[in-house]
Design an enzyme around this catalytic site. Structure first.
Site, mmCIF file in Angstrom:
data_model
loop_
_atom_site.group_PDB
_atom_site.id
_atom_site.type_symbol
_atom_site.label_atom_id
_atom_site.label_comp_id
_atom_site.label_asym_id
_atom_site.label_seq_id
_atom_site.Cartn_x
_atom_site.Cartn_y
_atom_site.Cartn_z
ATOM 1 N N HIS A 9 -45.196 -19.672 45.455
ATOM 2 C CA HIS A 9 -43.899 -19.578 44.768
ATOM 3 C C HIS A 9 -43.060 -20.801 45.100
ATOM 4 C CE1 HIS A 9 -40.109 -16.874 43.884
ATOM 5 N NE2 HIS A 9 -39.958 -18.113 43.438
ATOM 6 N N HIS A 11 -40.761 -23.635 42.682
ATOM 7 C CA HIS A 11 -40.322 -24.169 41.396
ATOM 8 C C HIS A 11 -40.308 -25.693 41.490
ATOM 9 C CE1 HIS A 11 -38.807 -20.331 39.639
ATOM 10 N NE2 HIS A 11 -38.711 -19.997 40.922
ATOM 11 N N GLY A 164 -34.559 -15.473 36.345
ATOM 12 C CA GLY A 164 -33.215 -15.201 35.870
ATOM 13 C C GLY A 164 -32.642 -13.947 36.508
ATOM 14 N N HIS A 191 -40.526 -12.618 38.661
ATOM 15 C CA HIS A 191 -39.519 -12.374 39.684
ATOM 16 C C HIS A 191 -39.052 -10.926 39.523
ATOM 17 C CE1 HIS A 191 -39.413 -16.744 39.511
ATOM 18 N NE2 HIS A 191 -38.585 -16.802 40.549
ATOM 19 N N GLU A 194 -35.369 -9.250 43.640
ATOM 20 C CA GLU A 194 -34.660 -10.330 44.353
ATOM 21 C C GLU A 194 -33.173 -9.964 44.372
ATOM 22 O OE1 GLU A 194 -33.940 -15.181 44.090
ATOM 23 O OE2 GLU A 194 -34.759 -14.126 42.358
ATOM 24 N N ASP A 271 -39.684 -21.590 47.395
ATOM 25 C CA ASP A 271 -38.930 -21.288 46.177
ATOM 26 C C ASP A 271 -38.380 -22.570 45.554
ATOM 27 O OD1 ASP A 271 -37.716 -19.933 44.121
ATOM 28 O OD2 ASP A 271 -36.435 -18.687 45.369
#
Length: 322
Positions: A9, A11, A164, A191, A194, A271
């Protein structure tokens, strides 16, 4: 000796260090909300999860060309390799680039996948991709993203995710996009849990999620915890991210020890490392403080990895010799 690591994970847009982001933005004629490294670092002091999403949208749209996309893969692969990474499942957000700047799908996917080839040649590091949709994305755009992801499956696309604010937009509108991906051999890795709660985790599981990005709010529901443990669903945990976005108040309150005590497999991840001021080594050190050893983290990464064949065999061999 640096222990071998699997990261599931990260980005890529959020892994671009500030100096590089400024360079790319200037070259592409994009104006960022800050024009110095110090200014970007100040911008990255988030007040809450929605503030983080707002800054993300303001800063990550400066990528334009296949070479930009290739570069961010190679740059992060170099960094992760320095911390012992042997396998990455990297996230990028193509639908946002298409919607905001009409960038060609193939420009993006070709750049990213060529970056993976270069990363393998230069660092011996395998990179696979799990492109992200976003909640609120136009449905037709999401479905096209799924089709393109399937088309690039033989070049390293192994999953399709969605990010999102899960509290504001349900998954229901994206059912067809998820089906297109799954029927084409691309797994669903959203996701969930979270900023949202156990109900969003259950929703993701009902949509066929094979792994959850974050998933930490499962700790609020003992029955859900038991289900995740029984099913072997891996949670991709990012401690610093959770602290920076305010979804966890402080490290002492982080749910990771409760997740592990319940037998849930938890991989360790950065992340958005440039935005959160972290790196893979730091995340593993934090996880160790919370009871997840390097061996535990690698085992969870191996269990959650979507690779097959020779790559999976090699990762298993690494585990047997560590």
């Amino acid at each position: 000796m640096v222990s071998a690591k699997i990261e599931l994970h990260v980005h890529l847009e959020g892994a671009i260090r500030p100096a590089t982001l400024l360079e790319i933005a200037r070259r592409n004629g994009e104006v960022l909300p800050a024009d110095t490294v110090e200014g970007l670092e100040a911008l990255y002091r988030f007040t809450d999860f929605r503030h983080f999403l707002s800054v993300w949208r303001m800063t990550t749209n400066c990528l334009r060309t296949a070479d930009d996309f290739r570069r961010v893969v190679v740059d992060y692969a170099r960094e992760a390799h320095g911390h012992g990474a042997v396998y990455l499942e990297a996230i990028f957000s193509p639908a946002e680039r298409v919607e905001s700047h009409a960038i060609d799908w193939d420009e993006m996917f070709t750049g990213y996948t060529e970056g993976a080839v270069e990363a393998r040649e230069r660092f011996g590091l395998t990179v696979r991709f799990t492109p992200d949709l976003y909640r609120g994305c136009p449905v037709e755009l999401a479905e096209e993203c799924a089709r393109v992801s399937v088309r690039y499956r033989d070049r390293g696309v192994v999953g399709l995710g969605i990010g999102g604010d899960e509290r504001r937009t349900p998954l229901a509108p994206y059912g067809k996009a998820v089906r297109i991906a799954r029927e084409g051999g691309v797994a669903f890795v959203p996701h969930a849990g979270e900023a949202g709660g156990p109900e969003q985790i259950r929703e993701a599981l009902e949509f066929g999620a094979v792994r959850l990005r974050h998933g930490i709010r499962a700790a609020d529901d003992p029955a859900l915890l038991a289900e995740l443990a029984d099913r072997g669903v891996v949670l991709d945990v990012s401690v610093t991210s959770n602290l920076c976005t305010g979804v966890v108040g402080d490290i002492a309150a982080h749910p990771l020890p409760r997740l592990r005590a319940a037998g849930v497999l938890c991989s360790v991840n950065t992340d958005d490392p440039a935005m959160f001021g972290t790196d893979l080594g730091r995340e593993h050190a934090l996880a160790a403080r919370l009871g997840v050893s390097a061996d535990d983290a690698y085992a969870a990464g191996l269990a959650g990895a979507l690779c097959e064949g020779e790559v999976l065999t090699r990762l298993r061999a690494v585990a047997s010799t560590s």
